[in-house]
Enzyme design. Structure first.
Site, PDB file in Angstrom:
ATOM      1  N   CYS A   7      27.243  19.973  82.439  1.00 40.97           N
ATOM      2  CA  CYS A   7      27.634  18.911  81.503  1.00 40.97           C
ATOM      3  C   CYS A   7      26.708  18.899  80.287  1.00 40.97           C
ATOM      4  CB  CYS A   7      27.639  17.554  82.193  1.00 40.97           C
ATOM      5  SG  CYS A   7      26.089  17.188  83.016  1.00 40.97           S
ATOM      6  N   GLU A  67      35.632  20.133  75.657  1.00 42.99           N
ATOM      7  CA  GLU A  67      34.699  20.726  76.622  1.00 42.99           C
ATOM      8  C   GLU A  67      35.373  21.935  77.268  1.00 42.99           C
ATOM      9  OE1 GLU A  67      33.906  18.752  80.417  1.00 42.99           O
ATOM     10  OE2 GLU A  67      31.768  18.990  80.019  1.00 42.99           O
ATOM     11  N   GLY A 121      32.290  13.445  86.848  1.00 44.01           N
ATOM     12  CA  GLY A 121      33.342  14.456  86.770  1.00 44.01           C
ATOM     13  C   GLY A 121      33.978  14.471  85.399  1.00 44.01           C
ATOM     14  N   SER A 122      35.246  14.853  85.380  1.00 42.07           N
ATOM     15  CA  SER A 122      35.929  15.040  84.096  1.00 42.07           C
ATOM     16  C   SER A 122      36.346  13.699  83.478  1.00 42.07           C
ATOM     17  CB  SER A 122      37.178  15.890  84.318  1.00 42.07           C
ATOM     18  OG  SER A 122      38.080  15.185  85.155  1.00 42.07           O
ATOM     19  N   ASN A 123      36.614  13.714  82.180  1.00 38.93           N
ATOM     20  CA  ASN A 123      37.076  12.500  81.489  1.00 38.93           C
ATOM     21  C   ASN A 123      38.445  12.065  81.983  1.00 38.93           C
ATOM     22  OD1 ASN A 123      34.909  13.489  79.745  1.00 38.93           O
ATOM     23  ND2 ASN A 123      35.504  11.707  78.540  1.00 38.93           N
ATOM     24  N   GLN A 127      39.176  27.259  86.831  1.00 39.09           N
ATOM     25  CA  GLN A 127      38.207  27.335  85.734  1.00 39.09           C
ATOM     26  C   GLN A 127      38.452  28.581  84.883  1.00 39.09           C
ATOM     27  OE1 GLN A 127      36.934  24.151  85.293  1.00 39.09           O
ATOM     28  NE2 GLN A 127      35.463  25.418  84.219  1.00 39.09           N
ATOM     29  N   VAL A 184      39.801  12.358  85.012  1.00 39.71           N
ATOM     30  CA  VAL A 184      39.715  11.625  86.284  1.00 39.71           C
ATOM     31  C   VAL A 184      38.891  10.344  86.107  1.00 39.71           C
ATOM     32  CG1 VAL A 184      38.930  11.752  88.676  1.00 39.71           C
ATOM     33  CG2 VAL A 184      40.054  13.722  87.632  1.00 39.71           C
ATOM     34  N   GLY A 185      37.838  10.422  85.299  1.00 41.32           N
ATOM     35  CA  GLY A 185      37.026   9.213  85.045  1.00 41.32           C
ATOM     36  C   GLY A 185      37.883   8.080  84.490  1.00 41.32           C
ATOM     37  N   LYS A 242      32.712  11.087  98.592  1.00 38.62           N
ATOM     38  CA  LYS A 242      33.711  12.163  98.587  1.00 38.62           C
ATOM     39  C   LYS A 242      33.228  13.258  97.646  1.00 38.62           C
ATOM     40  CE  LYS A 242      37.015  13.704  96.186  1.00 38.62           C
ATOM     41  NZ  LYS A 242      37.017  15.115  96.567  1.00 38.62           N
ATOM     42  N   GLU A 272      30.223   9.080  84.762  1.00 34.54           N
ATOM     43  CA  GLU A 272      29.495  10.049  83.927  1.00 34.54           C
ATOM     44  C   GLU A 272      30.389  11.269  83.774  1.00 34.54           C
ATOM     45  OE1 GLU A 272      26.881  10.274  82.056  1.00 34.54           O
ATOM     46  OE2 GLU A 272      26.370   8.177  82.397  1.00 34.54           O
TER      47      GLU A 272
HETATM   48  P1  NAD Z   1      36.890  16.380  88.311  1.00 30.61           P
HETATM   49  O1  NAD Z   1      37.020  15.145  87.490  1.00 30.61           O
HETATM   50  O2  NAD Z   1      38.036  17.297  88.379  1.00 30.61           O
HETATM   51  O3  NAD Z   1      36.523  15.996  89.823  1.00 30.61           O
HETATM   52  C1  NAD Z   1      35.411  15.174  90.135  1.00 30.61           C
HETATM   53  C2  NAD Z   1      35.661  14.492  91.470  1.00 30.61           C
HETATM   54  O4  NAD Z   1      36.743  13.557  91.330  1.00 30.61           O
HETATM   55  C3  NAD Z   1      36.073  15.450  92.588  1.00 30.61           C
HETATM   56  O5  NAD Z   1      35.451  15.068  93.793  1.00 30.61           O
HETATM   57  C4  NAD Z   1      37.576  15.235  92.649  1.00 30.61           C
HETATM   58  O6  NAD Z   1      38.146  15.573  93.911  1.00 30.61           O
HETATM   59  C5  NAD Z   1      37.675  13.750  92.385  1.00 30.61           C
HETATM   60  N1  NAD Z   1      39.004  13.281  91.962  1.00 30.61           N
HETATM   61  C6  NAD Z   1      39.987  13.981  91.333  1.00 30.61           C
HETATM   62  N2  NAD Z   1      41.053  13.183  91.098  1.00 30.61           N
HETATM   63  C7  NAD Z   1      40.766  11.961  91.589  1.00 30.61           C
HETATM   64  C8  NAD Z   1      41.453  10.717  91.636  1.00 30.61           C
HETATM   65  N3  NAD Z   1      42.688  10.588  91.138  1.00 30.61           N
HETATM   66  N4  NAD Z   1      40.836   9.650  92.195  1.00 30.61           N
HETATM   67  C9  NAD Z   1      39.589   9.765  92.694  1.00 30.61           C
HETATM   68  N5  NAD Z   1      38.872  10.922  92.683  1.00 30.61           N
HETATM   69  C10 NAD Z   1      39.448  12.010  92.131  1.00 30.61           C
HETATM   70  O7  NAD Z   1      35.574  17.112  87.750  1.00 30.61           O
HETATM   71  P2  NAD Z   1      34.959  18.514  88.194  1.00 30.61           P
HETATM   72  O8  NAD Z   1      35.832  19.598  87.678  1.00 30.61           O
HETATM   73  O9  NAD Z   1      34.608  18.488  89.640  1.00 30.61           O
HETATM   74  O10 NAD Z   1      33.553  18.514  87.398  1.00 30.61           O
HETATM   75  C11 NAD Z   1      33.396  18.985  86.103  1.00 30.61           C
HETATM   76  C12 NAD Z   1      33.271  17.837  85.119  1.00 30.61           C
HETATM   77  O11 NAD Z   1      32.178  17.002  85.492  1.00 30.61           O
HETATM   78  C13 NAD Z   1      32.949  18.297  83.706  1.00 30.61           C
HETATM   79  O12 NAD Z   1      33.720  17.568  82.791  1.00 30.61           O
HETATM   80  C14 NAD Z   1      31.474  17.959  83.552  1.00 30.61           C
HETATM   81  O13 NAD Z   1      31.039  17.761  82.216  1.00 30.61           O
HETATM   82  C15 NAD Z   1      31.369  16.710  84.348  1.00 30.61           C
HETATM   83  N6  NAD Z   1      29.987  16.427  84.733  1.00 30.61           N
HETATM   84  C16 NAD Z   1      29.353  15.384  84.125  1.00 30.61           C
HETATM   85  C17 NAD Z   1      28.025  15.100  84.447  1.00 30.61           C
HETATM   86  C18 NAD Z   1      27.303  13.945  83.801  1.00 30.61           C
HETATM   87  O14 NAD Z   1      26.331  13.467  84.355  1.00 30.61           O
HETATM   88  N7  NAD Z   1      27.753  13.478  82.639  1.00 30.61           N
HETATM   89  C19 NAD Z   1      27.355  15.889  85.388  1.00 30.61           C
HETATM   90  C20 NAD Z   1      28.041  16.961  85.984  1.00 30.61           C
HETATM   91  C21 NAD Z   1      29.366  17.205  85.656  1.00 30.61           C
END
Ligand code: NAD
Length: 493
Positions: free
Chosen positions: A290, A390, A234-236, A337, A238-239, A181, A256
């Site tokens: 990131c 961040e 993605g973000s902390n 953003q 959602v992670g 996804k 990550e």
């Molecule tokens: P995000 O967490 O908003 O979204 C990431 C993904 O998660 C998207 O596909 C989103 O649709 C999905 N998502 C959202 N809610 C969900 C849920 N409840 N269940 C399952 N999936 C869900 O992040 P973003 O805004 O797309 O990306 C930016 C973030 O990613 C920043 O914090 C950045 O630091 C981080 N990032 C980290 C790395 C790394 O390797 N450490 C690399 C690139 C980006």
């Protein structure tokens, strides 16, 4: 000047080797962040039922893909790398059009994906376990790595070419099938990846892409019992949700997440180099990396000189459309953003001294897009909001410290631990920094953003949970280790 295909793409899901229209009837428009008048894509917001269909396709494709010899799987991955190389400019154009980063950076991102996929193709001939001695006579003991089954990938928008490829390549070469996804605002690059893998000969059902919202499509992947592992970037926020939900289902999870990467500058540093790294690390990709440099931690005795050089250099970073060769900083990815970054700029103005930027760029073409001026705050306190959280925009905080020990303490004072950097020629301090800095990747006399395909990528502390990505270790997340004992019987004769 490179140009993009200016047509609006109607996106479909990729399930079981077919381009399938979503039945949800719900869509969202993705607009070019450098020119909001342009609709780049119409994206379906797929249903949970459609995710279940993709999972079923991946499950059905698994036995044959698992039984395909690993070097043959590697060959298909290698073919995908060759096709991506052939289509590099086209993919980079899609990336700039859809996400906004400048075309030069898009080419670098696509090349990074090529390097990763080429490296992972080689795992098809390297994937192995260990041969170990046994305590028993006439016993052969070894380990093998086996695929998990169906795995899920959930990816962000900021590296929408590199990250999907860096998850798919190790998952597929090790014999898993995948449902991915991608971020809903960057669908085209992920769909292009599916097309390239299909052209390379990947059988139907091995890689499936379902577009839609995280709360539906992403969550269904996390909840579904047939998905054995989730790789998330993605973000902390959602992670945390995914890791908790995955734990309840006893799923292997790799998360990550964010960064707040420090660049430490000691008084003996080559200031010209340090300024260049700080500026390009902070403002490149509009700070939406990131690994972006978001904090400079500088020794007080050179701070004034450093800051005046930095401001002069930062003024040369012009904002605009990523297809314009004179532009160094593209737009932010979307209105959300912009809103987040603007909120932090207001906080920063209360917490620290604004030296440059601090708001939106307006006038001419800027009025049609989402541009924030490269921003520098000085005299930032290490524990202030802009030094701790961040921001994910072209915003740099300068924190002044009396000496190396305080620099190290401040560098480590955040919850994140992705990348870091130090500028000095003092070898004792270099080694102390490498030893004590709390980050998954560190750099000496180079910026925070660089990484190579064959080295592990990822963070410690609040940034990363689970095994690292990239490098040979990437295959460990996607495999189970089996220990084998063979009693070949000579002792019974
Ligand atoms: P995000 O967490 O908003 O979204 C990431 C993904 O998660 C998207 O596909 C989103 O649709 C999905 N998502 C959202 N809610 C969900 C849920 N409840 N269940 C399952 N999936 C869900 O992040 P973003 O805004 O797309 O990306 C930016 C973030 O990613 C920043 O914090 C950045 O630091 C981080 N990032 C980290 C790395 C790394 O390797 N450490 C690399 C690139 C980006």
């Amino acid at each position: 000047m490179a140009t993009a295909a200016r047509t609006t793409q109607i996106c479909r899901n990729f399930i079981n080797g077919q381009w399938v229209e979503s039945r949800s009837g719900k869509t969202m428009e993705r607009r070019n962040p450098a020119n909001l008048d342009e609709v780049v894509a119409v994206v379906p917001l797929s249903t949970r039922e459609e995710v279940r269909e993709a999972i079923a396709a991946a499950k059905a494709a698994f036995p044959a893909w698992r039984d395909t010899p690993t070097p043959v799987r590697g060959k298909i991955i290698g073919k995908a790398a060759a096709l991506l190389t052939e289509q590099k400019e086209e993919v980079a154009r899609i990336l700039t059009h859809e996400e906004g980063k400048i075309y030069k950076e898009s080419l670098v991102e696509v090349q990074r994906a090529i390097n990763i996929v080429e490296f992972m193709a080689g795992e098809g001939r390297r994937l192995g376990g260990q041969t170990l001695p046994s305590e028993m006579p006439n016993t052969f003991a070894y380990t093998i790595k086996q695929p998990l089954g169906v795995v899920g990938a959930i990816t962000p928008w900021n590296f929408p070419v590199a990250i999907p490829f860096w998850k798919a390549a190790p998952a597929l070469v090790t014999g898993n099938t995948m449902v991915m996804k991608p971020a809903e605002i960057t669908p085209l690059t992920a769909l292009k990846m599916a097309e390239i893998f299909a052209q390379a000969g990947l059988p139907p059902g091995v890689l499936n892409i379902v577009l839609g919202a995280g709360e539906d499509v992403g969550d269904e992947l996390v909840q579904h019992p047939d998905v054995h592992a989730i790789s998330f970037t993605g973000s902390n926020e959602v992670g945390g949700i995914i890791y908790a939900a995955g734990a309840r289902k006893m799923k292997k999870c790799q998360c990550e997440m964010g960064g707040k990467n420090p660049l430490v500058i000691l008084s003996d540093a080559d200031l010209k180099l340090a300024v260049e790294s700080a500026a390009s690390g902070a403002f490149g990709s509009s700070g939406q990396r990131c690994t972006a440099t978001s904090r400079v931690v500088v020794e007080e005795k050179i701070a004034d000189q450093f800051v005046s050089m930095l401001v002069a250099r930062a003024k040369e970073f012009t904002t605009g459309d990523g297809f314009d060769e004179n532009v160094a900083v593209g737009p932010l990815v979307d209105e959300n953003q912009i809103e987040t970054v603007m909120r932090y700029l207001e906080i920063g103005k209360r917490e620290a001294k604004l030296l440059l930027g601090g708001g939106r760029v307006t006038g001419g073409m800027h009025d049609r897009g989402l541009f924030i001026s490269p921003t520098i705050f000085d005299h930032v306190k290490w524990d202030s909001t802009i030094a701790q959280e961040e921001i994910f925009g072209p915003v740099l905080s300068v924190i002044r410290v009396p000496d190396f020990e305080e620099a190290l303490r401040v560098a480590n004072s955040v919850k994140y631990g992705l990348s870091s950097s130090i500028y000095t020629n003092d070898s004792a301090k270099i080694h102390a920094f490498i030893d004590r800095i709390e980050s998954g990747m560190t750099h000496v006399n180079s910026g925070t953003v660089w990484s190579e395909a064959h080295l592990p990528f990822g963070g410690m502390k609040g940034t990363g949970i689970g095994l690292r990505e990239m490098g040979s270790i990437a295959v460990d997340f996607y495999t189970e280790l089996k220990s084998v004992y063979i009693d070949y019987g000579a002792r019974k004769q």
